[in-house]
Design a protein around this motif. Structure first.
Motif, short mmCIF file in Angstrom:
data_model
loop_
_atom_site.label_atom_id
_atom_site.label_comp_id
_atom_site.label_asym_id
_atom_site.label_seq_id
_atom_site.Cartn_x
_atom_site.Cartn_y
_atom_site.Cartn_z
N GLN B 105 0.82 -1.22 0.00
CA GLN B 105 0.00 0.00 0.00
C GLN B 105 0.85 1.28 0.00
OE1 GLN B 105 -3.31 -0.47 -0.22
NE2 GLN B 105 -2.91 -2.66 -0.09
N ALA B 106 2.18 1.13 0.08
CA ALA B 106 3.02 2.30 0.38
C ALA B 106 3.48 3.08 -0.85
CB ALA B 106 4.24 1.84 1.18
N ASP B 107 3.70 4.40 -0.66
CA ASP B 107 4.32 5.24 -1.68
C ASP B 107 5.85 5.25 -1.52
OD1 ASP B 107 1.78 6.36 -2.53
OD2 ASP B 107 1.83 7.59 -0.72
N ALA B 108 6.30 5.03 -0.28
CA ALA B 108 7.72 5.13 0.02
C ALA B 108 8.05 4.19 1.18
CB ALA B 108 8.08 6.56 0.40
N ALA B 109 9.34 3.89 1.35
CA ALA B 109 9.72 2.96 2.41
C ALA B 109 10.96 3.43 3.15
CB ALA B 109 10.00 1.58 1.82
N VAL B 110 10.98 3.15 4.47
CA VAL B 110 12.21 3.28 5.23
C VAL B 110 12.68 1.86 5.55
CG1 VAL B 110 13.22 3.98 7.43
CG2 VAL B 110 11.65 5.51 6.24
N LEU B 111 13.90 1.54 5.13
CA LEU B 111 14.48 0.24 5.45
C LEU B 111 15.40 0.46 6.64
CD1 LEU B 111 15.05 -2.77 4.67
CD2 LEU B 111 16.85 -1.92 3.16
N LEU B 133 7.51 -5.05 -5.30
CA LEU B 133 6.30 -4.23 -5.22
C LEU B 133 6.47 -2.90 -5.96
CD1 LEU B 133 5.45 -4.81 -1.44
CD2 LEU B 133 4.32 -5.86 -3.40
N ALA B 134 7.66 -2.69 -6.54
CA ALA B 134 7.96 -1.49 -7.32
C ALA B 134 7.89 -0.21 -6.49
CB ALA B 134 7.04 -1.40 -8.53
N ILE B 135 8.37 -0.28 -5.24
CA ILE B 135 8.46 0.93 -4.41
C ILE B 135 9.83 1.57 -4.66
CG2 ILE B 135 8.48 1.82 -2.04
CD1 ILE B 135 6.58 -0.56 -1.40
N LYS B 136 9.81 2.70 -5.31
CA LYS B 136 11.06 3.31 -5.78
C LYS B 136 11.68 4.25 -4.73
CE LYS B 136 11.12 1.57 -9.97
NZ LYS B 136 11.39 0.16 -9.65
N ASN B 137 10.84 4.88 -3.91
CA ASN B 137 11.36 5.83 -2.93
C ASN B 137 11.75 5.10 -1.65
OD1 ASN B 137 10.80 8.36 -4.40
ND2 ASN B 137 8.68 7.64 -4.22
N VAL B 138 13.04 4.85 -1.50
CA VAL B 138 13.52 4.10 -0.34
C VAL B 138 14.59 4.91 0.39
CG1 VAL B 138 14.61 1.95 0.44
CG2 VAL B 138 13.07 1.91 -1.53
N ILE B 139 14.43 5.02 1.72
CA ILE B 139 15.46 5.64 2.55
C ILE B 139 15.95 4.59 3.54
CG2 ILE B 139 15.92 7.41 4.31
CD1 ILE B 139 13.82 9.15 2.94
N LEU B 174 17.33 7.04 -1.54
CA LEU B 174 17.38 8.50 -1.59
C LEU B 174 18.38 9.03 -0.57
CD1 LEU B 174 13.52 8.96 -1.76
CD2 LEU B 174 15.11 9.12 -3.67
N ALA B 175 18.58 8.27 0.53
CA ALA B 175 19.53 8.68 1.56
C ALA B 175 19.82 7.50 2.48
CB ALA B 175 18.96 9.83 2.38
N VAL B 176 20.97 7.56 3.16
CA VAL B 176 21.27 6.60 4.23
C VAL B 176 21.53 7.44 5.47
CG1 VAL B 176 22.74 4.70 4.99
CG2 VAL B 176 22.32 5.02 2.55
N VAL B 177 20.65 7.32 6.47
CA VAL B 177 20.70 8.23 7.62
C VAL B 177 21.06 7.46 8.90
CG1 VAL B 177 19.39 10.00 8.89
CG2 VAL B 177 18.80 9.49 6.51
N PRO B 178 22.09 7.91 9.63
CA PRO B 178 22.36 7.29 10.94
C PRO B 178 21.39 7.83 11.98
CG PRO B 178 23.97 9.03 10.48
CD PRO B 178 23.03 9.00 9.31
N LEU B 206 12.39 12.51 4.33
CA LEU B 206 11.06 12.06 3.92
C LEU B 206 10.26 13.21 3.29
CD1 LEU B 206 10.14 9.84 7.00
CD2 LEU B 206 10.51 9.05 4.66
N ASP B 207 10.41 14.38 3.89
CA ASP B 207 9.68 15.54 3.37
C ASP B 207 10.09 15.90 1.94
OD1 ASP B 207 7.97 15.99 5.45
OD2 ASP B 207 9.21 17.50 6.46
N LYS B 208 11.31 15.49 1.56
CA LYS B 208 11.76 15.81 0.20
C LYS B 208 11.12 14.93 -0.86
CE LYS B 208 16.51 16.90 1.62
NZ LYS B 208 17.86 16.33 1.52
N ILE B 209 10.56 13.79 -0.44
CA ILE B 209 10.03 12.83 -1.44
C ILE B 209 8.84 13.43 -2.17
CG2 ILE B 209 8.91 10.58 -1.77
CD1 ILE B 209 10.50 9.59 0.64
N ALA B 210 8.91 13.44 -3.47
CA ALA B 210 7.78 13.92 -4.27
C ALA B 210 7.12 12.72 -4.92
CB ALA B 210 8.27 14.89 -5.33
N VAL B 211 5.87 12.50 -4.59
CA VAL B 211 5.13 11.40 -5.22
C VAL B 211 4.05 12.03 -6.08
CG1 VAL B 211 3.76 9.35 -4.89
CG2 VAL B 211 5.58 9.89 -3.29
N SER B 212 4.05 11.66 -7.30
CA SER B 212 3.11 12.30 -8.22
C SER B 212 1.86 11.46 -8.37
CB SER B 212 3.80 12.50 -9.55
OG SER B 212 2.86 12.50 -10.57
N HIS B 213 0.73 12.14 -8.51
CA HIS B 213 -0.54 11.47 -8.79
C HIS B 213 -0.71 11.25 -10.28
CE1 HIS B 213 -2.67 11.89 -5.09
NE2 HIS B 213 -2.36 13.15 -5.00
#
Lengths: 267, 416
Positions: B105-111, B133-139, B174-178, B206-213
């Protein structure tokens, strides 16, 4: 497409998906509250004003008089096929909330529903529960199977990928279908505002108090609020720190009460 | 257009801190009702534990007592930018179908990765599923950085480990955050404990992620969902998965390949039926066509050279979810794609793959087991209408059903 339209369209898809598979064996539960009245509105939209299935009101006999009035008015206006489900046997025995809320909810809601399901032979029920209402409801599936005892097997729920829902049932199972699961309380009020959906007056502030979640008159309390219109309620929800079901007794009598109620088939 | 809300799934191995991270995000963005904090304090006291953020998500009695997430759950918070819907997904292998339910169901993921443990089997499996699942926005969030004494070298080791694996599954994070979910370092605000880290906090990323409709192509794709009768007329119901529908257009109906005409498009506003001229993707419509031969499962398409494929033999990658039963070559299954549901068999498992390391287990296999990925060839009893998932996702993905249950998810690769 804005966010509310997106929520609306997803719900219509689910309603139609349910009906496509359970024609003649499906009903919608209508508690006359804001969520199920919004669901009813969406069902009317999905079928262009004419509901092709009945709506069922589980009547504990402890509801507010405003609820009964609203029910009867819109049943007529919208041409609904209304079923009123009551556990007459338990009411005769004198089951009531003062003798124990767990028993009362189970007898007058869950068992009343069980009796009606047997009587009408429904295999699918539409319900307006939402994930943000309660942590237990957040665990639900959109198409949630129940066995003949109504048990919710929450340890073994079906996979639900994208919007492919479980569609087939074993012999004695039925589906609880939750087309509003992805809405929040605020979304609901924004939608009521946008669509101008009629809603019972109990939600609006009188003498500094209003009901935020409505169940039986005996077991729910109003919250402090000055919101007198739908617009004011939307504004209030943007800043509130109080939980929606703060006024509902059955969530709080004991730890995990909601889980226990739901496992037994509570809505 | 920027979305007003973003659906975010938190994935990663068991005990790497998913539920704790969610609790921290809710707490630090001030998204929790006081009553909820009190309720959790009370429950923690009852169990004789310190305040445990994971309880915000782990609501089932079994989850709290066993200190693990069993089923997927959703909760909500707000940043200054937008609203978030967070989907928590269990980390245990045996609950993988609950994880996929949430993640699909997700637009983006945090691993999330526990910095003190590093990349483990289930981290990789979850990464593979994000790709499926073709989730492209991954942090990527490297958690428990406090346990590593905020050490840059140790962080970089894990960062390189995960980047190497993600490359194999075609994910560019999109990023690797400690972070430290427990202490709140770099979750909502940048932490001054980690001065060597130049990037933004997790929430800022996360706020930078742009998901288009915005939709995809101009070609209409309308799978028929149902037919209902209103005032004596047959109304075709369905959701436009791609393109738009225009009143008066000639269109094609697949798999039959017949031409039909759109006579009327219905809408319901307030308490009245109104007619529309044009409706776009994402809407559920009702329409009248000059045909009596329409039924659920057919797909209405723009009549041009770019029609979807129609075939009873297809190749796909599937992820087997059923714990109780393996797939054996020749077993009957139903394939469900949009509103199409077609019986058939898998006639060949060309490759059987371990989803946690992508290791090839067997060529030309006879069986597929829980959590394994198969590159398979289907032989269906009737032709399926399908299209590459990058054009119309709904027509490129499917589930498999056996004994009433969803037993696998899959992505169509091509015709045989």
């Amino acid at each position: 497409m804005n966010q509310i339209t997106e929520l609306e369209q997803k719900t219509i898809y689910i309603i139609r998906e349910a009906y496509a598979q359970y024609k003649g064996k499906m009903a919608m539960l209508w508690s006359i509250g804001k969520d199920s009245t919004s669901l009813l509105w969406l069902c009317r939209k999905a079928f262009f004003g004419k509901l092709p299935f009945p709506v069922m009101h589980i009547d504990t006999s402890f509801k507010f008089k405003e609820i009964y009035e609203f029910r009867d008015k819109y049943t007529k206006e919208w041409g609904l096929d209304l079923i009123v489900a009551k556990n007459e046997e338990a009411l005769k025995r004198g089951v009531n909330p003062k003798k124990g809320k767990f028993e009362c909810c189970t007898e007058l809601k869950t068992n009343a529903l069980k009796q009606a399901m047997t009587k009408y032979g429904f295999r699918a029920l539409l319900l307006a529960i939402r994930r943000d209402e309660h942590g237990i409801r957040a665990k639900e599936r959109v198409f949630s199977p129940r066995d003949e005892h109504f048990t919710w097997d929450y340890k073994n729920q079906p996979a639900e990928l994208w919007d492919q829902y479980k569609s087939k049932l074993a012999q004695d199972q039925h589906f609880r279908i939750h087309p509003m699961l992805h809405w929040t309380e605020k979304n609901i009020w924004e939608y009521i505002l946008r669509e101008n959906i009629p809603i019972t007056s109990l939600y609006f502030s009188k003498n500094g108090k209003r009901y935020r979640s409505i169940g039986c008159e005996t077991c729910c309390n109003p919250v402090c609020s000055n919101a007198k219109t739908v617009k004011e309620i939307v504004e209030e929800l943007k800043v509130t720190k109080t939980a929606e079901r703060a006024g509902r007794a059955q969530d709080k009598e004991q730890a995990y009460m909601m889980q226990k109620l739901r496992t037994l088939g509570y809505m | 257009m920027q979305k007003e809300s973003l659906k975010l799934v938190i994935v990663g191995s068991v005990d790497h801190g998913k539920s704790t991270l969610i609790g921290r995000l809710l707490y630090d963005t001030n998204s929790l009702p006081q009553e909820k904090i009190d309720e959790i304090k009370k429950t923690c006291q009852m169990l004789g534990r310190d305040l445990e953020f994971a309880y915000l998500i782990d609501h089932l009695q079994e989850e709290r007592e066993k200190e693990m997430t069993i089923d997927t759950s959703q909760t909500f918070f707000k940043s200054a930018m937008r609203e978030y819907i967070i989907i928590d997904a269990p980390g245990h292998k045996e609950f993988i179908q609950n994880m996929m339910t949430g993640a699909s169901q997700a637009d983006a993921a945090v691993l999330i990765i526990d910095g003190s443990e590093g990349v483990v089997e289930q981290t990789k499996r979850h990464a593979y599923i994000l790709n499926l699942l073709a989730i492209k926005n991954v942090i990527v969030a490297v958690n428990k950085i406090d346990k590593l004494n905020y050490d840059e070298k140790k962080f970089n080791t894990i960062k390189n480990q995960i980047l190497e694996f993600l490359e194999k599954v075609a994910i560019v994070p999109l990023a690797v955050v400690p972070i430290s979910a427990k202490n709140g370092d770099n979750v909502v605000k940048k932490s001054n404990q980690i001065s060597w880290y130049q990037g933004a906090s997790l929430l800022e990323e996360l706020d930078k992620i742009a998901v288009s409709h915005e939709q995809k192509t101009k070609n209409l794709r309308l799978p028929i969902q149902d037919i209902c009768k209103i005032n004596g007329e047959n109304i075709i119901l369905g959701r436009i998965e791609n393109g738009k529908i225009n009143c008066g257009d000639q269109v094609k109906i697949l798999p039959q390949n017949n031409k039909i005409k759109i006579e009327k498009i219905l809408n319901f506003i307030g308490s009245n039926i109104v007619l529309s001229k044009e409706v776009g993707a994402g809407y559920n419509i009702g329409a009248v066509f000059n045909s009596n031969e329409l039924s659920r499962g057919q797909v209405i398409c723009t009549d041009n050279q770019e029609l979807p494929n129609v075939d009873d033999k297809i190749k796909a990658n599937i992820f087997w979810l059923d714990q109780n039963r393996n797939y054996k070559i020749g077993d009957h299954i139903s394939l469900k794609c949009t509103t199409q549901e077609i019986d058939g068999i898998i006639e060949k498992i060309e490759k059987r793959i371990n989803s946690s390391n992508l290791e090839l287990l067997e060529k030309d296999a006879k069986e597929l087991k829980h959590t394994e990925v198969g590159e398979v060839a289907f032989n269906l009893e009737k032709p399926l209408v399908f299209e590459d998932s990058s054009i119309t996702p709904e027509l490129g993905r499917f589930v498999l059903i056996q004994n009433q249950n969803v037993v696998a998810g899959g992505i169509i690769k091509s015709k045989i």
